[in-house]
Write a protein that holds these residues in place. Structure first.
Motif, PDB file in Angstrom:
ATOM      1  N   GLN A 111     101.633  83.851  98.574  1.00  0.00           N
ATOM      2  CA  GLN A 111     101.648  85.463  98.665  1.00  0.00           C
ATOM      3  C   GLN A 111     100.588  86.202  97.928  1.00  0.00           C
ATOM      4  OE1 GLN A 111     106.060  86.867  98.461  1.00  0.00           O
ATOM      5  NE2 GLN A 111     105.710  85.291  97.126  1.00  0.00           N
ATOM      6  N   PHE A 112      99.967  87.193  98.417  1.00  0.00           N
ATOM      7  CA  PHE A 112      98.609  87.575  97.880  1.00  0.00           C
ATOM      8  C   PHE A 112      98.632  89.164  98.095  1.00  0.00           C
ATOM      9  CE2 PHE A 112      97.957  83.953 100.421  1.00  0.00           C
ATOM     10  CZ  PHE A 112      97.643  83.094  99.286  1.00  0.00           C
ATOM     11  N   SER A 113      97.501  89.793  97.296  1.00  0.00           N
ATOM     12  CA  SER A 113      97.356  91.190  97.395  1.00  0.00           C
ATOM     13  C   SER A 113      95.906  91.307  98.106  1.00  0.00           C
ATOM     14  CB  SER A 113      97.545  91.825  96.114  1.00  0.00           C
ATOM     15  OG  SER A 113      96.551  91.505  95.223  1.00  0.00           O
ATOM     16  N   ILE A 114      95.601  92.466  98.626  1.00  0.00           N
ATOM     17  CA  ILE A 114      94.314  92.829  98.985  1.00  0.00           C
ATOM     18  C   ILE A 114      94.068  94.261  98.596  1.00  0.00           C
ATOM     19  CG2 ILE A 114      92.683  93.235 100.820  1.00  0.00           C
ATOM     20  CD1 ILE A 114      94.338  91.166 102.514  1.00  0.00           C
ATOM     21  N   ARG A 115      92.855  94.323  97.830  1.00  0.00           N
ATOM     22  CA  ARG A 115      92.547  95.843  97.085  1.00  0.00           C
ATOM     23  C   ARG A 115      93.699  96.220  96.530  1.00  0.00           C
ATOM     24  NH1 ARG A 115      89.069  98.988 102.207  1.00  0.00           N
ATOM     25  NH2 ARG A 115      87.336  97.567 102.070  1.00  0.00           N
ATOM     26  N   GLY A 116      94.184  95.239  95.774  1.00  0.00           N
ATOM     27  CA  GLY A 116      95.377  95.540  94.988  1.00  0.00           C
ATOM     28  C   GLY A 116      96.843  96.078  95.361  1.00  0.00           C
ATOM     29  N   PHE A 117      96.743  95.838  96.691  1.00  0.00           N
ATOM     30  CA  PHE A 117      98.194  96.232  97.367  1.00  0.00           C
ATOM     31  C   PHE A 117      98.771  94.897  97.870  1.00  0.00           C
ATOM     32  CE2 PHE A 117      96.250 100.201  98.008  1.00  0.00           C
ATOM     33  CZ  PHE A 117      97.100 101.194  97.214  1.00  0.00           C
ATOM     34  N   LYS A 118      99.990  94.586  97.394  1.00  0.00           N
ATOM     35  CA  LYS A 118     100.653  93.383  97.931  1.00  0.00           C
ATOM     36  C   LYS A 118     100.817  93.347  99.408  1.00  0.00           C
ATOM     37  CE  LYS A 118     104.375  89.981  97.296  1.00  0.00           C
ATOM     38  NZ  LYS A 118     105.655  89.563  96.627  1.00  0.00           N
ATOM     39  N   LEU A 119     100.559  91.999  99.966  1.00  0.00           N
ATOM     40  CA  LEU A 119     101.026  92.097 101.347  1.00  0.00           C
ATOM     41  C   LEU A 119     102.221  91.922 101.775  1.00  0.00           C
ATOM     42  CD1 LEU A 119      97.870  89.718 102.614  1.00  0.00           C
ATOM     43  CD2 LEU A 119      97.967  92.240 102.415  1.00  0.00           C
ATOM     44  N   ASP A 120     102.670  92.291 102.984  1.00  0.00           N
ATOM     45  CA  ASP A 120     103.903  92.023 103.366  1.00  0.00           C
ATOM     46  C   ASP A 120     104.340  90.955 104.243  1.00  0.00           C
ATOM     47  OD1 ASP A 120     106.517  92.427 104.574  1.00  0.00           O
ATOM     48  OD2 ASP A 120     106.451  94.397 105.262  1.00  0.00           O
ATOM     49  N   GLY A 151      92.080  96.638 103.946  1.00  0.00           N
ATOM     50  CA  GLY A 151      92.114  98.058 104.255  1.00  0.00           C
ATOM     51  C   GLY A 151      93.229  98.151 105.089  1.00  0.00           C
ATOM     52  N   LEU A 152      93.281  99.473 105.426  1.00  0.00           N
ATOM     53  CA  LEU A 152      94.632  99.972 106.564  1.00  0.00           C
ATOM     54  C   LEU A 152      94.282  99.179 107.629  1.00  0.00           C
ATOM     55  CD1 LEU A 152      95.217 101.758 103.961  1.00  0.00           C
ATOM     56  CD2 LEU A 152      95.545 103.669 105.638  1.00  0.00           C
ATOM     57  N   ALA A 153      95.368  98.873 108.641  1.00  0.00           N
ATOM     58  CA  ALA A 153      95.207  98.238 109.615  1.00  0.00           C
ATOM     59  C   ALA A 153      96.315  98.716 110.527  1.00  0.00           C
ATOM     60  CB  ALA A 153      95.552  96.734 109.890  1.00  0.00           C
ATOM     61  N   GLY A 154      96.531 100.136 110.445  1.00  0.00           N
ATOM     62  CA  GLY A 154      97.444 100.955 111.298  1.00  0.00           C
ATOM     63  C   GLY A 154      97.212 100.918 112.748  1.00  0.00           C
ATOM     64  N   PRO A 162      99.249  98.070 102.999  1.00  0.00           N
ATOM     65  CA  PRO A 162      97.945  98.985 103.236  1.00  0.00           C
ATOM     66  C   PRO A 162      96.423  98.022 102.671  1.00  0.00           C
ATOM     67  CG  PRO A 162      99.323  99.600 101.376  1.00  0.00           C
ATOM     68  CD  PRO A 162     100.175  99.067 102.120  1.00  0.00           C
ATOM     69  N   GLY A 163      97.201  96.909 102.049  1.00  0.00           N
ATOM     70  CA  GLY A 163      95.914  96.171 101.737  1.00  0.00           C
ATOM     71  C   GLY A 163      95.131  95.465 102.631  1.00  0.00           C
ATOM     72  N   GLY A 164      95.929  95.144 103.881  1.00  0.00           N
ATOM     73  CA  GLY A 164      95.351  94.754 105.047  1.00  0.00           C
ATOM     74  C   GLY A 164      96.003  93.584 105.766  1.00  0.00           C
ATOM     75  N   VAL A 165      95.220  93.006 106.609  1.00  0.00           N
ATOM     76  CA  VAL A 165      95.963  91.832 107.353  1.00  0.00           C
ATOM     77  C   VAL A 165      95.272  90.468 107.270  1.00  0.00           C
ATOM     78  CG1 VAL A 165      97.289  93.380 109.003  1.00  0.00           C
ATOM     79  CG2 VAL A 165      95.042  92.491 109.627  1.00  0.00           C
ATOM     80  N   SER A 520     106.719 103.931 104.844  1.00  0.00           N
ATOM     81  CA  SER A 520     106.009 104.994 104.085  1.00  0.00           C
ATOM     82  C   SER A 520     104.535 105.037 104.907  1.00  0.00           C
ATOM     83  CB  SER A 520     105.711 104.703 102.714  1.00  0.00           C
ATOM     84  OG  SER A 520     105.224 103.641 102.363  1.00  0.00           O
ATOM     85  N   ARG A 521     103.914 106.052 104.670  1.00  0.00           N
ATOM     86  CA  ARG A 521     102.572 106.197 105.122  1.00  0.00           C
ATOM     87  C   ARG A 521     101.496 106.099 103.974  1.00  0.00           C
ATOM     88  NH1 ARG A 521     101.035 109.078 109.716  1.00  0.00           N
ATOM     89  NH2 ARG A 521     103.074 110.044 110.032  1.00  0.00           N
ATOM     90  N   SER A 522     100.404 105.551 104.523  1.00  0.00           N
ATOM     91  CA  SER A 522      99.140 105.388 103.532  1.00  0.00           C
ATOM     92  C   SER A 522      98.037 105.957 104.126  1.00  0.00           C
ATOM     93  CB  SER A 522      99.102 104.024 103.115  1.00  0.00           C
ATOM     94  OG  SER A 522      99.091 103.040 104.154  1.00  0.00           O
ATOM     95  N   LYS A 523      97.108 106.222 103.440  1.00  0.00           N
ATOM     96  CA  LYS A 523      95.786 106.783 103.916  1.00  0.00           C
ATOM     97  C   LYS A 523      94.455 106.343 103.311  1.00  0.00           C
ATOM     98  CE  LYS A 523      98.119 111.236 104.868  1.00  0.00           C
ATOM     99  NZ  LYS A 523      98.279 112.724 104.339  1.00  0.00           N
ATOM    100  N   GLN A 524      93.572 106.054 103.994  1.00  0.00           N
ATOM    101  CA  GLN A 524      92.474 105.373 103.470  1.00  0.00           C
ATOM    102  C   GLN A 524      91.149 106.138 103.966  1.00  0.00           C
ATOM    103  OE1 GLN A 524      91.410 101.201 103.361  1.00  0.00           O
ATOM    104  NE2 GLN A 524      90.370 101.693 105.028  1.00  0.00           N
ATOM    105  N   ILE A 525      89.939 106.361 103.036  1.00  0.00           N
ATOM    106  CA  ILE A 525      88.783 106.724 103.453  1.00  0.00           C
ATOM    107  C   ILE A 525      87.883 105.528 103.060  1.00  0.00           C
ATOM    108  CG2 ILE A 525      86.883 108.440 102.850  1.00  0.00           C
ATOM    109  CD1 ILE A 525      88.988 110.354 102.256  1.00  0.00           C
ATOM    110  N   GLU A 526      86.881 105.242 104.024  1.00  0.00           N
ATOM    111  CA  GLU A 526      85.980 104.080 103.450  1.00  0.00           C
ATOM    112  C   GLU A 526      84.323 104.469 104.305  1.00  0.00           C
ATOM    113  OE1 GLU A 526      85.554  99.413 104.492  1.00  0.00           O
ATOM    114  OE2 GLU A 526      87.491  99.977 104.387  1.00  0.00           O
TER     115      GLU A 526
END
Length: 715
Positions: A111-120, A151-154, A162-165, A520-526
């Motif tokens: 189990q990991f996190s990316i950019r500080g957010f844990k993956l599902d 980052g976001l992969a919506g 929100p960390g990524g995939v 829940s919704r998340s938002k990203q600017i990059e």
């Protein structure tokens, strides 16, 4: 929403074209005489001309150069995995500093996190672009490469943290015969063997790729032992020059005792005087966690002409786990929950959850094409996807069994608890429609615009509370980015995206145990920039901000979403051949994570736990000219201090880890061979690699000094 109808329509149209193709004409000469047949586009199984590490599909809907992808993407190639003797994802991601362990216990699910957010575990892991659970070690023997979208992969993935995939790309049949055997051993007696076979049949329309592996596991943690068996096959059928059918299947049986973490002494101070190889799950009645997984995948591609093609992909995953653990938690003698006693005593709980199963089905259909409207050129994608999840489990046993000690382990008796009957506990159906258009506005400018609409119909049975929860949700997720290429080897981009994730699940000790929060919704600017310094060396930089609802267990003991988590960061990377003899990989991440809006002064303004503010890693591989075939390598990993709790009362110190290795390519009895050896954590440094706040908080030491030697033979 009737999205499956569109999927069937695309598939039907493509199949009708495939079997009506000129390739099925009885006389090849007749085809040759037909100019239209000669000009039709082909779908073939060949490697891209660009190096694999410079291309990826995880950033969009098709394989594309990283330079032109408006996102931060890491690619770990098969060659990287071979050269670094990587056997699991934990080892693979060590040199990407945006990725961290997140409740990653040895012997259990990685189990990991990316950019500080844990993956599902249910939505953040992919196999050839479709979702698979990450509830066990995902085998790498049949993977061509690992692609990580940070980052976001919506738009790309739909429901995802929100960390990524992380996308695992399956090995496919080779054009030339492939016969590779790898054997390996490690310091405590781990034995590993793998075979990789590939090629074409006499009828070259048909190809195969078979991988087999077996492993006797002897972890650096004494007692976290087990075994693993794996087999897979991937097969191609070039139905016609325009139509390609790919089928793959794999099966893995892994059994390994899991190694729980430590808690704070007196719930205040870090444990001292302990060894990284200490095992707290060492009772006569404990058993390995046994997990059996399998996949059956299908992919069909059809090229209508040079500009338009359709793709259908699907995967059926099966997962079964029997989970046994002598679980350390709290100190009843001091009425501490959580926390170990000051003298190292801790309560032992008999945890058993048997017969857990998951059987998710993922499918996706796409049509892609190129066209022009006046002076504007378009690269268009439209598609539908569906994800159907069915989870079964029983009310687990979690009973007090006795008291042990981290310095002087004690034997305790197994509890007499009995698990409840296994039943349906989760049933989700996710349907989505997506569209993307990449518009060439001018010679050096491209606008990427996309939308995905998701419908989620969910059912949950909460075991502990004996109640049912039903809910329906829908989200519209936009994604837009602008890419400017001032030079052929330089690009800069700005991107805005939104994502959707399932709500977190309350821990078994929370007042609302096992309940899942609403999506829940998340938002990203990059903002980012990339440069191919040479054809074989790429550098990249990205600045990002991600905001999402903060989930935590509040003072009343309920798992809630209150306030906001904001992560702002800078990522720098360089990868490739710096010279003819030197290959370099470097990664740096600076992350400012902050909690706000909770109304609790102990939380607002504090850092998100288990994520360093600064992390760096460098890997170098040098080919020694004086000795033919010899190369030496080394790496350095640094992580700054990390908060342990949401209120930031305790921090674990920063650490440096150094690793060394060597490889020698030679011939043995006329057979090509590569002999490799490595020493990780050369200085035998003790450090806390993972300090998760989950389950009231656990601390996991990093591996002590470990040795590994392997031999690869190519026949």
């Amino acid at each position: 929403m009737s999205t499956p109808n569109l999927s069937v329509s695309v598939l039907t149209l493509a199949i009708l074209h495939a079997f009506a193709a000129p390739a099925f004409a009885a006389n090849d000469a007749a085809d040759a005489a037909d100019p239209q047949a000669q000009s039709m586009a082909e779908v073939v199984v060949t490697a891209s001309k660009a190096p694999a590490a410079k291309r990826a599909s995880v950033g969009g809907f098709s394989d594309a150069p990283l330079l032109q992808t408006p996102a931060s993407v890491t690619v770990i190639s098969q060659k990287d995995m071979q050269d670094l003797q990587i056997r699991n994802l934990s080892d693979a991601v060590k040199l990407d500093t945006s990725i961290n362990d997140a409740y990653n216990a040895v012997g259990y699910a990685e189990q990991f996190s990316i950019r500080g957010f844990k993956l599902d575990n249910n939505s953040s892991y992919r196999k050839d672009g479709v979702a698979i659970p990450g509830d066990t070690q995902i085998p790498l023997e049949n993977k061509e490469r690992i692609e990580v979208l940070k980052g976001l992969a919506g738009l790309q993935a739909g429901v995802a943290a929100p960390g990524g995939v992380v996308d695992f790309i399956v090995k496919r049949p080779t054009a030339a015969p492939l016969r590779t055997v790898t054997v390996e051993t490690r310091e405590r007696g781990t034995l590993y063997g793998a075979v990789d076979l590939g090629g074409r049949l006499e009828d070259t329309r048909f190809g195969y790729r078979v991988n087999v592996a077996a492993e006797r596991l002897r972890s650096y943690i004494k007692g976290a032992d087990g075994n693993r068996k794996f087999i897979s096959g991937a097969f191609d059928w070039q139905i016609s020059p325009q139509a390609l059918l790919q089928i793959d299947a794999d099966y893995q049986d892994k059994a390994q005792a899991t190694a729980p973490g430590f808690q704070l002494l007196n719930n205040k101070t870090l444990p001292t005087g302990i060894s990284a190889d200490a095992m707290l799950n060492l009772q006569p009645w404990t058993r390995p966690v046994e997990t059996i997984t399998s996949n059956i995948g299908l992919r069909f591609q059809y090229a209508f002409n040079d500009d338009w093609r359709a793709t259908l992909s699907a995967n059926q995953h099966s997962f079964k786990r029997d989970d046994y653990t002598a679980f350390p938690y709290g100190c009843s003698a001091q009425d501490l929950y959580p926390g170990f006693c000051g003298n190292g005593d801790y309560d032992v709980y008999d945890y058993r959850s048997l017969g857990e199963t998951k059987k998710p089905l993922s499918a996706q259909a796409m049509i892609q094409g190129k066209f022009a409207t006046g002076s504007l050129r378009h690269e268009f994608t439209a598609g539908v996807s569906t994800f159907r999840r069915r989870d079964r489990a029983g009310l687990y046993v979690y009973d007090w069994a006795g008291v042990s000690n981290i310095y002087h382990p004690q034997i305790v008796d197994m509890s007499t608890g009995v698990q409840g009957p296994v039943r349906l506990v989760r049933k989700d159906t996710e349907n989505s429609v997506f569209v993307q258009d990449i518009v060439s506005l001018a010679q050096n400018w491209k606008l990427h615009g996309g939308l995905r609409h998701i419908d989620v119909d969910g059912y949950q049975y909460v075991l502990k509370a004996d109640k049912e929860i039903r809910a329906k949700h829908d989200f519209l997720l936009p994604n837009v980015s602008l890419v400017y290429t001032p030079l052929d080897n330089v690009s800069v981009y700005a991107a805005y995206s939104q994502g959707m994730e399932h709500g977190g699940t309350a821990d078994r000790k929370a007042m609302n145990a096992n309940e899942e929060l609403t999506p829940s919704r998340s938002k990203q600017i990059e903002l980012g920039a990339k440069m191919d310094v040479t054809p074989d060396f790429i550098v990249a930089a990205s600045l990002f901000q991600i905001r999402k609802g903060l989930e935590f267990q509040n003072a009343a003991g309920y798992f809630v979403r209150e306030g906001q988590a904001q992560h702002r960061g800078l990522e720098l990377s360089a990868q490739g051949k710096a010279s003819s003899n030197l290959s370099l990989g470097a990664s740096v991440t600076a992350l400012n994570s902050q909690q706000s809006g909770t109304g609790n002064a102990d939380l607002d303004g504090k850092r998100v736990p288990n994520v360093p503010a600064f992390k760096a890693a460098v890997h170098a591989d040098y080919a020694v000219q004086q000795v033919a075939g010899l190369s030496v390598n080394g790496s350095w990993e640094f992580a700054g201090k990390k908060a342990f709790e949401y209120n930031n009362t305790t921090f674990v110190p920063s650490y440096n880890v150094f690793n060394l290795g060597a490889a020698w390519a030679t011939r043995i009895a006329g057979t090509r061979a590569v002999l490799r050896a490595s020493v990780n954590n050369v200085a035998d440094k003790f450090y806390w690699r993972d300090v998760t706040p989950e389950s009231d908080g656990y601390l996991y030491p990093g591996a002590s000094r470990t040795f590994k030697v392997s031999a690869q033979f190519d026949f």
